[in-house]
Design a protein around this motif. Structure first.
Motif, short mmCIF file in Angstrom:
data_model
loop_
_atom_site.label_atom_id
_atom_site.label_comp_id
_atom_site.label_asym_id
_atom_site.label_seq_id
_atom_site.Cartn_x
_atom_site.Cartn_y
_atom_site.Cartn_z
N ALA A 295 0.89 -1.35 0.10
CA ALA A 295 0.22 -0.05 -0.03
C ALA A 295 0.78 1.22 0.01
O ALA A 295 0.21 2.43 0.02
N ASN A 296 2.13 1.12 -0.13
CA ASN A 296 2.97 2.21 -0.12
C ASN A 296 2.74 3.19 1.07
O ASN A 296 2.78 4.36 1.14
N GLN A 297 2.81 2.62 2.28
CA GLN A 297 2.35 3.36 3.40
C GLN A 297 3.81 3.98 3.68
O GLN A 297 4.48 3.16 4.60
N SER A 298 3.97 5.20 3.54
CA SER A 298 5.28 5.71 3.60
C SER A 298 5.95 5.73 5.04
O SER A 298 7.05 5.32 5.27
N GLN A 299 5.02 5.95 6.08
CA GLN A 299 5.58 6.27 7.54
C GLN A 299 6.05 4.90 8.01
O GLN A 299 7.31 4.97 8.64
N ILE A 300 5.20 3.79 7.60
CA ILE A 300 5.80 2.47 8.21
C ILE A 300 6.93 2.04 7.48
O ILE A 300 7.87 1.59 8.21
N VAL A 301 6.95 2.24 5.97
CA VAL A 301 8.28 2.02 5.51
C VAL A 301 9.44 2.63 6.02
O VAL A 301 10.46 2.33 6.29
N ARG A 302 9.25 3.93 6.18
CA ARG A 302 10.16 4.87 6.74
C ARG A 302 10.93 4.37 8.02
O ARG A 302 11.99 4.24 8.22
N SER A 303 9.68 3.85 9.02
CA SER A 303 10.32 3.37 10.32
C SER A 303 11.20 1.98 10.17
O SER A 303 11.91 1.97 10.79
N VAL A 304 10.66 0.99 9.07
CA VAL A 304 11.51 -0.05 9.04
C VAL A 304 13.00 0.49 8.48
O VAL A 304 13.86 0.00 9.04
N LEU A 305 12.91 1.27 7.21
CA LEU A 305 14.33 1.72 7.05
C LEU A 305 15.31 2.37 8.19
O LEU A 305 16.36 1.84 8.51
N GLN A 306 14.71 3.26 9.10
CA GLN A 306 15.12 3.75 10.06
C GLN A 306 15.81 2.58 11.23
O GLN A 306 16.91 2.70 11.90
N TYR A 307 14.92 1.45 11.21
CA TYR A 307 15.14 0.37 12.36
C TYR A 307 16.57 -0.38 11.82
O TYR A 307 17.09 -1.02 12.62
N HIS A 308 16.91 -0.43 10.39
CA HIS A 308 18.04 -0.88 10.01
C HIS A 308 19.44 0.05 10.05
O HIS A 308 20.41 -0.33 9.51
N ILE A 309 19.19 1.21 10.73
CA ILE A 309 20.39 1.99 10.95
C ILE A 309 20.81 2.20 12.24
O ILE A 309 19.92 2.53 13.22
N LEU A 310 22.06 1.75 12.78
CA LEU A 310 22.45 1.96 14.27
C LEU A 310 23.38 2.99 14.28
O LEU A 310 24.48 3.09 13.35
#
Length: 420
Positions: free
Chosen positions: A85-100
């Motif tokens: 569904a191209n849910q941008s905020q969720i996808v953004r949170s997923v991407l941020q979760y991969h950065i330490l």
């Protein structure tokens, strides 16, 4: 002859130092371009220009980058609907979760779980001080595993790809941001606990309280006392459940639980952590599963109820499961109390933000090769002139470092010759 040997040696050192400087000055875009198995990740990352630009200004950061095969698994995972569904905020949170933040080379992990903060700090998706965490551990055979929400495991495939701002680790599965207590318990067959929290008006606290640590009795423990528990009023049951919630300002992962530790609970009484026969205990209850991440903290699954009326009880590691301390009647084997109170809308991933504004979605999976060719253009469009200044500074630093090291080597060779 000696002069020719020294000349050759200095030339070799100079070439090696230039290669080292070039490796250290490689920026993130160059690194991604040189690893075609990250073409899908490049597409995702460059579609969030602000995150990509921010990474360009980092000096110490670790990126856990899913490989192309991981993207092919998205439709079959709990992340599928959000990407579809191209849910941008969720996808953004997923991407941020991969950065330490910080450097976490593969060699920094050992046989004890460590829990490292990530860039995921959006309070819509996490309520953990300093950012949601990822678990990391080295298992047998020097295999590094990362754990995330819903018990997801990701294996390190390629380690320590260095660029000017940090390290990239390539992993085989997406990390999944931890979900709420209510959304998570069904995944681990803890439905009675989830329903009991709803019945006792504890669910909102369990879902929202910051830095939560909770010891969750397994379904079998609820079944063993089901008849008695179902006869309790919500306040009576809440008093028992409160004794399973730790009142602390920090999340207590297993690495923080040592033998003899005393913890204050939400009920105001203490529990005591024990360690015996290679098992972790809280009072008399054995911990069956450790470190199940939730949006606002962590759950540890225990084999039995804790009794607030007998807080001094200690474990007997010689028996697999201690008898219930709370006296009561059980339900038949196929019955569980409180499960009817569990919300019917429970899913494997909470889509709290559903605005379809992302430029990356399911339709983009498989187009990474095309996007890789334009990654540099996409990145430069999102950067400011500071990026060029930083790149020049990085190269100058690398060159300066190379000169210093080369000077040291020349000096060492010179004095070696003098001595000879």
């Amino acid at each position: 002859m000696r002069t020719n040997s020294v000349t050759w040696l200095l030339t070799f050192f100079a070439i090696a130092l230039v290669a080292l400087a070039q490796q250290n000055s490689q920026d993130l875009t160059q690194l991604l371009q040189s690893n075609t198995n990250l073409s899908e990740f490049t597409t995702l990352l460059t579609s969030y220009g602000d995150i990509y630009a921010n990474l360009s200004f980092q000096s110490q950061v670790t990126i856990l980058a899913p490989n192309n095969d991981a993207f092919n698994k998205i439709p079959y995972s709990s992340l599928g609907p959000a990407f579809e569904a191209n849910q941008s905020q969720i996808v953004r949170s997923v991407l941020q979760y991969h950065i330490l933040p910080g450097l976490h080379p593969s060699g920094s992990y050992n046989g004890t779980f460590s829990f490292d903060k990530t860039w995921l700090q959006d309070t819509s998706y996490t309520n953990v001080t300093g950012g949601q965490v990822v678990g990391g551990v080295e298992q047998a055979g020097d295999v590094n595993i990362f754990t995330s929400g819903m018990g997801t495991r990701s294996t390190l495939i390629t380690a320590n790809l260095r660029f000017a701002g940090g390290i990239v680790h390539v992993i085989d599965n997406f990390l999944i941001p931890p979900n709420t207590f209510t959304q998570t318990v069904p995944q681990f067959n803890l439905t009675a606990a989830g329903g009991a929290a709803e019945y006792a008006s504890l669910a909102e606290y369990a879902n929202t309280h910051k830095d939560l640590t909770i010891f969750v009795p397994q379904n079998a423990a609820f079944q063993a006392l089901g008849g008695t528990l179902q006869s309790m009023s919500p306040p009576q049951l809440q008093r028992i459940l409160d004794y399973h919630v730790i009142n602390s300002s920090t999340v207590l992962y297993s690495s923080s639980l040592s033998n003899g530790t005393i913890l204050r609970t939400l009920s105001g009484q203490n529990v005591t952590i024990g360690f015996a026969s290679n098992s972790l205990f809280v009072n008399q209850a054995r911990v069956l599963q450790q470190d199940l991440l939730i949006a606002n903290g962590v759950m540890h699954v225990i084999d039995n109820f804790l009794d607030p009326n007998t807080p001094s009880m200690t474990a007997n590691p010689e028996i697999p499961t201690a008898p219930p301390l709370i006296q009561g009647t059980s339900l038949t084997e196929n019955m569980l109390p409180f499960t009817s109170y569990l919300p019917t809308s429970v899913t494997s991933f909470d889509t709290r933000s559903a605005t379809p504004t992302s430029s990356f979605g399911a339709s983009d999976i498989g187009k990474g090769a095309d996007a890789l060719a334009t990654a540099t253009t996409s990145a430069s469009a999102s950067r400011t002139s500071q990026s060029a200044e930083k790149s020049a500074a990085d190269k100058a630093d690398s060159f300066s470092l190379g000169l210093k090291v080369l000077g040291g080597l020349i000096g060492a060779v010179y004095w070696t010759i003098r001595i000879v």
